[in-house]
Design an enzyme around this catalytic site. Structure first.
Site, PDB file in Angstrom:
ATOM      1  N   ASP A 176      -5.458 -55.555 -28.379  1.00 26.46           N
ATOM      2  CA  ASP A 176      -6.186 -55.031 -27.222  1.00 26.46           C
ATOM      3  C   ASP A 176      -5.272 -55.167 -26.001  1.00 26.46           C
ATOM      4  OD1 ASP A 176      -9.425 -55.706 -25.615  1.00 26.46           O
ATOM      5  OD2 ASP A 176      -7.740 -54.362 -25.138  1.00 26.46           O
TER       6      ASP A 176
ATOM      7  N   TYR B 188     -11.732 -61.262 -24.174  1.00 27.67           N
ATOM      8  CA  TYR B 188     -12.782 -60.297 -23.821  1.00 27.67           C
ATOM      9  C   TYR B 188     -12.273 -58.904 -24.160  1.00 27.67           C
ATOM     10  CZ  TYR B 188     -15.879 -57.497 -20.794  1.00 27.67           C
ATOM     11  OH  TYR B 188     -16.773 -56.577 -20.311  1.00 27.67           O
TER      12      TYR B 188
ATOM     13  N   LYS C 185      -7.131 -48.899 -18.176  1.00 26.24           N
ATOM     14  CA  LYS C 185      -6.659 -49.295 -16.841  1.00 26.24           C
ATOM     15  C   LYS C 185      -5.435 -48.497 -16.355  1.00 26.24           C
ATOM     16  CE  LYS C 185      -8.780 -53.737 -17.600  1.00 26.24           C
ATOM     17  NZ  LYS C 185      -9.668 -54.180 -16.517  1.00 26.24           N
TER      18      LYS C 185
HETATM   19  P1  KE4 Z   1     -13.655 -51.663 -19.462  1.00 25.18           P
HETATM   20  O1  KE4 Z   1     -14.800 -51.272 -20.382  1.00 25.18           O
HETATM   21  O2  KE4 Z   1     -14.103 -52.621 -18.376  1.00 25.18           O
HETATM   22  O3  KE4 Z   1     -12.879 -50.476 -18.933  1.00 25.18           O
HETATM   23  O4  KE4 Z   1     -12.575 -52.476 -20.352  1.00 25.18           O
HETATM   24  C1  KE4 Z   1     -13.005 -53.572 -21.102  1.00 25.18           C
HETATM   25  C2  KE4 Z   1     -11.822 -54.456 -21.427  1.00 25.18           C
HETATM   26  C3  KE4 Z   1     -11.303 -54.409 -22.708  1.00 25.18           C
HETATM   27  N1  KE4 Z   1     -10.243 -55.178 -23.057  1.00 25.18           N
HETATM   28  C4  KE4 Z   1      -9.661 -56.011 -22.156  1.00 25.18           C
HETATM   29  C5  KE4 Z   1      -8.498 -56.850 -22.590  1.00 25.18           C
HETATM   30  C6  KE4 Z   1     -10.155 -56.087 -20.833  1.00 25.18           C
HETATM   31  O5  KE4 Z   1      -9.573 -56.938 -19.957  1.00 25.18           O
HETATM   32  C7  KE4 Z   1     -11.250 -55.296 -20.454  1.00 25.18           C
HETATM   33  C8  KE4 Z   1     -11.848 -55.346 -19.053  1.00 25.18           C
HETATM   34  N2  KE4 Z   1     -11.267 -56.281 -18.150  1.00 25.18           N
HETATM   35  C9  KE4 Z   1     -12.135 -56.792 -17.097  1.00 25.18           C
HETATM   36  C10 KE4 Z   1     -11.288 -57.764 -16.269  1.00 25.18           C
HETATM   37  N3  KE4 Z   1     -11.200 -59.040 -16.855  1.00 25.18           N
HETATM   38  C11 KE4 Z   1     -12.691 -55.688 -16.263  1.00 25.18           C
HETATM   39  C12 KE4 Z   1     -13.348 -56.141 -14.985  1.00 25.18           C
HETATM   40  C13 KE4 Z   1     -14.856 -56.009 -15.043  1.00 25.18           C
HETATM   41  O6  KE4 Z   1     -15.451 -56.335 -16.094  1.00 25.18           O
HETATM   42  O7  KE4 Z   1     -15.429 -55.566 -14.007  1.00 25.18           O
END
Ligand code: KE4
Length: 427
Positions: A237, A142, A265
């Protein structure tokens, strides 16, 4: 009625699903999401005042636990001088210098406000740099909710059984190829048939959105070689793994140098900061220097950067990640051992402050094997632990997180709670 339930009932009238990010809705595990009102070190406290030892840590950012005094002091120190300027600040240079020094593959970096923005921009940049359109990602990985990347995604998209999202035009999805993670034959086949059409490969070098899956030995190196041979931009990523599994991220552990890296993060410490960066010749294509446009009103926001800088600087302490890794290993292997002793086939894997817990006998290497885990037993265990005051990620397909604020007594309390939770679900 509990305050959590009351808030959830009312929120659902005004916010789709009552949440601002789907995984928070407890859709995968059932029951009522906890509405948190306070965090302190390793603990969070819900709307009913119940405390939990937190193994989500806001999905990774809180490397030092909730409300760390040095992080809060940095934020207070900056915010009293104003919140945002829409103009460059010295803090953005400080963050750029720190990121480039901690991750040498990053020669130049652009700050944004979310991981999605970082990956979306990195894809556009790779397309602009190569003049190619096709991209390749991996089943179960993801990368945020950008159209091009919501194809066979992990995390919430996987949990909700909709690996490819509604609203993504078929024409857009058609430009995204997907192969299984850790399958070198499939990867070589893909490159043999359309390697020269690829603008980029984007990969979670350790996959943290189909629970927690390590790359097989040599896999990342092979990916690097194939991308170099076909002039394909390799994007790591590291939004979730960056500075959490190691100070230099996964790339420092495996000695593989990507062309671009996306971050998020931890570099915001709980406030909205993300970034993408890498080879100078690729970054030179970005506006205002080059033709690839990308922008953001709050990109590099000084208040958010203060939290991120304080978080990163605390993580640079001697032995920080080793100690965090020991703690994470102790709690996850301890839980798995107690699960096996209670008759539940379990295994655990962790790197630094990030982990995977599986209700299956052996570690999975790809999404198909992850999906063979016993989701129902995980869900029962999740609720039993919630009752015991332990907050795990509300999905069998998410990684878990430990902070430096988790003390040895928190770890022991967690293991005692797990013992009681396994007994409770045996009945
Ligand atoms: P954000 O747009 O949520 O800040 O980041 C997206 C993203 C991009 N790349 C990786 C590897 C990620 O894990 C994420 C977001 N992680 C999720 C947790 N699995 C965020 C939690 C959520 O979607 O509320």
């Amino acid at each position: 009625m509990s305050r959590n339930q009351e808030l959830f009932d009312r929120s659902q009238h005004l916010i789709p699903g009552g949440v601002n990010s789907p995984v928070r809705a407890f859709g995968a595990v059932g029951g009522t999401p906890r509405f948190f009102q306070r965090g302190e070190g390793p603990k969070v406290f819900d709307a009913d005042g119940k405390g939990y030892i937190d193994y989500v840590c806001s999905w990774g950012p809180l490397l030092h636990g909730h409300a760390h005094p040095e992080v809060l002091a940095a934020v207070h120190g900056t915010m009293k001088n104003g919140l945002s300027f829409g103009a460059p600040t010295g803090l953005e240079l400080e963050m750029a210098e720190l990121l480039c020094s901690l991750m040498p593959s990053i020669e130049q970096v652009r700050l944004v406000s979310s991981g999605t923005e970082a990956t979306m921009s990195a894809i556009r940049l790779a397309r602009g740099f190569t003049g190619r359109s096709r991209i390749l990602k991996f089943d179960g990985c993801y990368h945020g909710h950008g159209d091009a990347l919501l194809v066979k995604a992990g995390s919430g998209a996987l949990t909700f059984g909709q690996p490819s999202s509604g609203g993504v035009p078929a024409e857009v999805a058609a430009l995204t190829s997907v192969v299984p993670y850790n399958d070198l034959d499939a990867l070589k086949e893909a490159f043999a048939s359309y390697g020269n059409e690829l603008a980029a490969v984007i990969v979670e070098p350790i996959a943290g959105n189909m629970n927690f899956v390590l790359p097989l030995p040599g896999y990342l190196q092979a990916l690097r070689t194939l991308c170099s041979e076909h002039s394909v931009v390799l994007i790591f990523d590291e939004v979730m793994t960056g500075f959490r599994v190691a100070l230099g991220g996964v790339q420092s552990l495996y000695g593989v140098k990507p062309d671009l890296t996306t971050l998020g993060k931890v570099i915001g410490g709980g406030l909205p900061v993300a970034a993408f960066g890498g080879r100078r010749d690729i970054m030179a294509c970005l506006a205002p220097l080059g033709p690839v446009y990308q922008a953001g009103t709050l990109s590099g926001n000084p208040v958010a950067l203060s939290a991120g800088l304080a978080t990163l600087r605390l993580a640079m302490a001697e032995g920080f990640h080793e100690a965090l890794g020991d703690k994470t290993r102790e709690v996850t292997e301890g839980i798995a051992a107690r699960g096996n002793a209670a008759g539940f086939p379990m295994c655990a894997v962790s790197v630094g402050g990030m982990f995977g817990l599986y209700f299956r006998a052996s570690l999975p290497n790809n999404l198909v094997e992850v999906m063979e885990s016993d989701r129902d037993t995980f869900n029962r265990f999740f609720h039993a632990m919630l009752n015991e005051g332990i907050y795990l990620a509300p999905s069998a397909f998410e990684a878990g997180f430990v902070s430096a604020a988790h003390s040895s007594s928190d770890i022991l309390n967690t293991l005692d709670a797990a013992e009681r939770a396994f007994k409770a679900i045996q009945q």
